[in-house]
Design a protein around this motif. Structure first.
Motif, PDB file in Angstrom:
ATOM      1  N   ILE A 232       0.792  -1.241   0.000  1.00 61.29           N
ATOM      2  CA  ILE A 232       0.000   0.000   0.000  1.00 61.29           C
ATOM      3  C   ILE A 232       0.822   1.287   0.000  1.00 61.29           C
ATOM      4  N   VAL A 233       2.133   1.210   0.126  1.00 62.18           N
ATOM      5  CA  VAL A 233       2.948   2.428   0.104  1.00 62.18           C
ATOM      6  C   VAL A 233       3.585   2.635  -1.265  1.00 62.18           C
ATOM      7  N   LYS A 234       4.266   1.651  -1.759  1.00 62.39           N
ATOM      8  CA  LYS A 234       4.956   1.780  -3.040  1.00 62.39           C
ATOM      9  C   LYS A 234       4.024   2.076  -4.216  1.00 62.39           C
ATOM     10  N   PRO A 235       2.772   1.563  -4.243  1.00 59.95           N
ATOM     11  CA  PRO A 235       1.897   1.843  -5.395  1.00 59.95           C
ATOM     12  C   PRO A 235       1.334   3.260  -5.441  1.00 59.95           C
ATOM     13  N   LEU A 236       1.547   4.085  -4.411  1.00 60.14           N
ATOM     14  CA  LEU A 236       0.921   5.415  -4.372  1.00 60.14           C
ATOM     15  C   LEU A 236       1.562   6.349  -5.395  1.00 60.14           C
ATOM     16  N   ILE A 237       0.792   6.783  -6.360  1.00 56.35           N
ATOM     17  CA  ILE A 237       1.304   7.699  -7.379  1.00 56.35           C
ATOM     18  C   ILE A 237       1.140   9.140  -6.911  1.00 56.35           C
ATOM     19  N   LYS A 238       1.715  10.071  -7.635  1.00 57.17           N
ATOM     20  CA  LYS A 238       1.679  11.480  -7.276  1.00 57.17           C
ATOM     21  C   LYS A 238       0.240  11.969  -7.137  1.00 57.17           C
ATOM     22  N   GLY A 239      -0.026  12.694  -6.058  1.00 55.13           N
ATOM     23  CA  GLY A 239      -1.353  13.251  -5.831  1.00 55.13           C
ATOM     24  C   GLY A 239      -2.259  12.381  -4.985  1.00 55.13           C
ATOM     25  N   VAL A 240      -1.820  11.181  -4.638  1.00 57.47           N
ATOM     26  CA  VAL A 240      -2.623  10.272  -3.814  1.00 57.47           C
ATOM     27  C   VAL A 240      -2.160  10.368  -2.366  1.00 57.47           C
ATOM     28  N   ARG A 241      -3.124  10.435  -1.429  1.00 59.31           N
ATOM     29  CA  ARG A 241      -2.818  10.486   0.002  1.00 59.31           C
ATOM     30  C   ARG A 241      -3.333   9.216   0.676  1.00 59.31           C
ATOM     31  N   LEU A 242      -2.471   8.600   1.458  1.00 52.04           N
ATOM     32  CA  LEU A 242      -2.859   7.437   2.254  1.00 52.04           C
ATOM     33  C   LEU A 242      -2.633   7.745   3.723  1.00 52.04           C
ATOM     34  N   HIS A 243      -3.672   7.545   4.539  1.00 45.90           N
ATOM     35  CA  HIS A 243      -3.547   7.632   5.988  1.00 45.90           C
ATOM     36  C   HIS A 243      -3.789   6.253   6.584  1.00 45.90           C
ATOM     37  N   ALA A 244      -2.837   5.786   7.376  1.00 45.27           N
ATOM     38  CA  ALA A 244      -3.020   4.547   8.122  1.00 45.27           C
ATOM     39  C   ALA A 244      -3.165   4.899   9.594  1.00 45.27           C
ATOM     40  N   ILE A 245      -4.143   4.279  10.251  1.00 47.90           N
ATOM     41  CA  ILE A 245      -4.392   4.477  11.683  1.00 47.90           C
ATOM     42  C   ILE A 245      -4.338   3.091  12.315  1.00 47.90           C
ATOM     43  N   ILE A 246      -3.298   2.833  13.080  1.00 46.58           N
ATOM     44  CA  ILE A 246      -3.034   1.487  13.565  1.00 46.58           C
ATOM     45  C   ILE A 246      -3.072   1.467  15.084  1.00 46.58           C
ATOM     46  N   ASP A 247      -4.068   0.797  15.641  1.00 48.49           N
ATOM     47  CA  ASP A 247      -4.200   0.662  17.092  1.00 48.49           C
ATOM     48  C   ASP A 247      -3.780  -0.755  17.476  1.00 48.49           C
ATOM     49  N   ALA A 248      -2.473  -0.945  17.620  1.00 54.53           N
ATOM     50  CA  ALA A 248      -1.921  -2.262  17.921  1.00 54.53           C
ATOM     51  C   ALA A 248      -0.579  -2.092  18.625  1.00 54.53           C
ATOM     52  N   CYS A 249      -0.146  -3.105  19.320  1.00 58.14           N
ATOM     53  CA  CYS A 249       1.158  -3.083  19.982  1.00 58.14           C
ATOM     54  C   CYS A 249       2.286  -3.062  18.957  1.00 58.14           C
ATOM     55  N   TYR A 250       3.416  -2.488  19.355  1.00 58.39           N
ATOM     56  CA  TYR A 250       4.641  -2.488  18.537  1.00 58.39           C
ATOM     57  C   TYR A 250       4.406  -1.931  17.130  1.00 58.39           C
ATOM     58  N   SER A 251       3.594  -0.894  17.016  1.00 58.23           N
ATOM     59  CA  SER A 251       3.154  -0.433  15.691  1.00 58.23           C
ATOM     60  C   SER A 251       3.781   0.881  15.245  1.00 58.23           C
ATOM     61  N   GLY A 252       4.812   1.354  15.938  1.00 56.96           N
ATOM     62  CA  GLY A 252       5.353   2.678  15.644  1.00 56.96           C
ATOM     63  C   GLY A 252       5.757   2.905  14.207  1.00 56.96           C
ATOM     64  N   THR A 253       6.400   1.911  13.587  1.00 56.94           N
ATOM     65  CA  THR A 253       6.828   2.050  12.190  1.00 56.94           C
ATOM     66  C   THR A 253       6.261   0.915  11.342  1.00 56.94           C
ATOM     67  N   ILE A 254       5.001   0.594  11.556  1.00 57.21           N
ATOM     68  CA  ILE A 254       4.375  -0.562  10.942  1.00 57.21           C
ATOM     69  C   ILE A 254       4.283  -0.462   9.419  1.00 57.21           C
ATOM     70  N   LEU A 255       4.346   0.750   8.856  1.00 56.47           N
ATOM     71  CA  LEU A 255       4.318   0.901   7.402  1.00 56.47           C
ATOM     72  C   LEU A 255       5.717   1.048   6.813  1.00 56.47           C
ATOM     73  N   ASP A 256       6.740   0.995   7.670  1.00 52.40           N
ATOM     74  CA  ASP A 256       8.125   1.142   7.211  1.00 52.40           C
ATOM     75  C   ASP A 256       8.340   2.449   6.449  1.00 52.40           C
ATOM     76  N   LEU A 257       7.730   3.526   6.920  1.00 52.86           N
ATOM     77  CA  LEU A 257       7.911   4.819   6.264  1.00 52.86           C
ATOM     78  C   LEU A 257       9.265   5.411   6.642  1.00 52.86           C
ATOM     79  N   GLU A 258       9.780   6.284   5.804  1.00 50.78           N
ATOM     80  CA  GLU A 258      11.175   6.704   5.919  1.00 50.78           C
ATOM     81  C   GLU A 258      11.425   7.792   6.960  1.00 50.78           C
ATOM     82  N   TYR A 259      10.356   8.403   7.485  1.00 51.53           N
ATOM     83  CA  TYR A 259      10.549   9.474   8.461  1.00 51.53           C
ATOM     84  C   TYR A 259       9.593   9.297   9.639  1.00 51.53           C
TER      85      TYR A 259
END
Length: 383
Positions: A232-259
């Protein structure tokens, strides 16, 4: 045999069904369509409509098993959505990729996948996930005007094809971003157990991969952050916004985002992997609100309603938005954090027994991560 003709409210494709059902699944734009109550009894009319459906552009797709997608040898449309099961995820994905160009152009500009896993009849059962799912869906439809048919909900209360198994969750993640176009707003919500395991690819700063636990994780395995990023991260083309809301343990970087944003330092921290592997989007922006750091556990509580349980992070997240219609990302993150830290753990379910014995506050700090650096103190939060 009686039947009805249902027209998709988005792409206007007509579907013929022979069984009474609350909804059906559109083969063209992948929307859930509420059904009507009037059945047709004119046999010739039914077969004419059915033939028109079969002659549509969808018949140019390559199907490994056409009966799974509503075109069967008995000339009847089956309303069983997509034929998803834990052993056939690849067939469903192949169908999504096989559709002719332009079909997904009718997809709604807002789309959401909501997953709530209760782990019923298991020793690690959660009591607040159904409440979380209901509240998040209400927030999306009432505050941010997401169309009902553009929201896919996975819970154990649903039919088998909408239970949050690993196969259904992965299929749902691919559905979420399929055919996305500039201007789209996508939301992925998860309430359930999270876990972590040793990183074998040298792409985690702390040496651990974060995971989400579907209902069948004991037999089918967990969904790791590397795979979530790919889906769900790599397929996002320019102009698309994705928000993930994760209520789970150990989830700080669950999407492996760079910042990763630090409230203490009020700046973005570099979370890029040591291996140099790229975890970026295809030009779009991915943002994730997580319940806690990668080394923390999230909690459920009844302290807010004094009735049923709910996820602490989810409740605070929703209430902050409802209390202040226009707020920045910084205000949202900071407000959720302050509310959580003020919450007494005496009525919370937490596996950190030491916190209870010492009467500490909840050891849970919400996190914000992003695929790119942006000014969170002056950027208005919007789904």
């Amino acid at each position: 045999m009686d039947g009805i003709i249902i027209q998709c409210t988005h792409c206007r494709l007509e579907h013929f069904i022979t069984k009474r059902t609350n909804y059906l699944y559109c083969l063209r734009c992948h929307s859930l369509i509420p059904t009507q109550t009037k059945f047709l009894k004119n046999t010739s009319q039914k077969h004419t409509q059915l033939q028109n459906i079969k002659n549509s552009s969808l018949t140019n797709c390559t199907f490994e098993n056409s009966s799974l997608y509503g075109i069967s040898g008995s000339s009847e449309y089956k309303s069983y959505p997509r034929g998803i099961s834990v052993v056939r995820p690849k067939t469903t994905f192949a169908f999504l990729n096989a559709c002719p160009r332009g079909i997904s152009a009718a997809r709604p500009g807002k789309r959401a996948l909501i997953c709530g896993v209760s782990y019923k009849n298991q020793k690690y059962k959660l009591k607040g996930t159904l409440t979380d799912v209901y509240n998040i869906k209400q927030l999306l439809t009432n505050r941010y005007h997401f169309p009902e048919q553009a929201i896919r909900v996975l819970t154990e209360e649903n039919d088998p094809d909408r239970v949050p198994t690993k196969a259904n969750m992965e299929e749902g993640l691919r559905w979420l971003v399929d055919g996305c176009k500039s201007g789209d707003s996508l939301v992925f919500y998860f309430s359930g157990h999270g876990f972590r395991q040793h990183d074998l690819n040298n792409d985690e700063l702390d040496g651990f991969d974060e995971t989400l636990c579907p209902v069948d994780f004991k037999t089918e395995g967990m969904i790791i952050d590397n795979d979530i990023n790919t889906m769900i991260v790599k397929p996002l083309i320019k102009g698309v916004r994705l928000h993930a809301i994760i209520d789970a343990c150990y989830s700080g970087t669950i999407l492996d985002l760079e910042y990763l944003y630090s409230l203490k330092e009020r700046k973005w921290l570099d979370n890029r992997p040591p291996s140099g592997a790229r975890k970026c989007t295809g030009g779009g922006r991915a943002i994730c609100f997580s319940a806690c750091r990668d080394d923390e556990q999230a909690t459920d509580s009844n302290v807010f309603t004094h009735k049923g349980m709910s996820g602490v992070m989810t409740h605070c997240f929703i209430q902050t938005i409802l209390n202040k219609p226009k707020l920045t990302y910084f205000e949202l993150l900071n407000s959720v954090r302050e509310t959580i830290l003020k919450t007494s753990p005496s009525k919370c379910i937490s596996s950190k027994i030491i916190d209870k014995l010492l009467k500490r506050k909840i050891s849970q700090e919400p996190q914000l991560s992003s695929s790119e650096v942006f000014d969170i103190e002056n950027t208005t939060f919007l789904l």
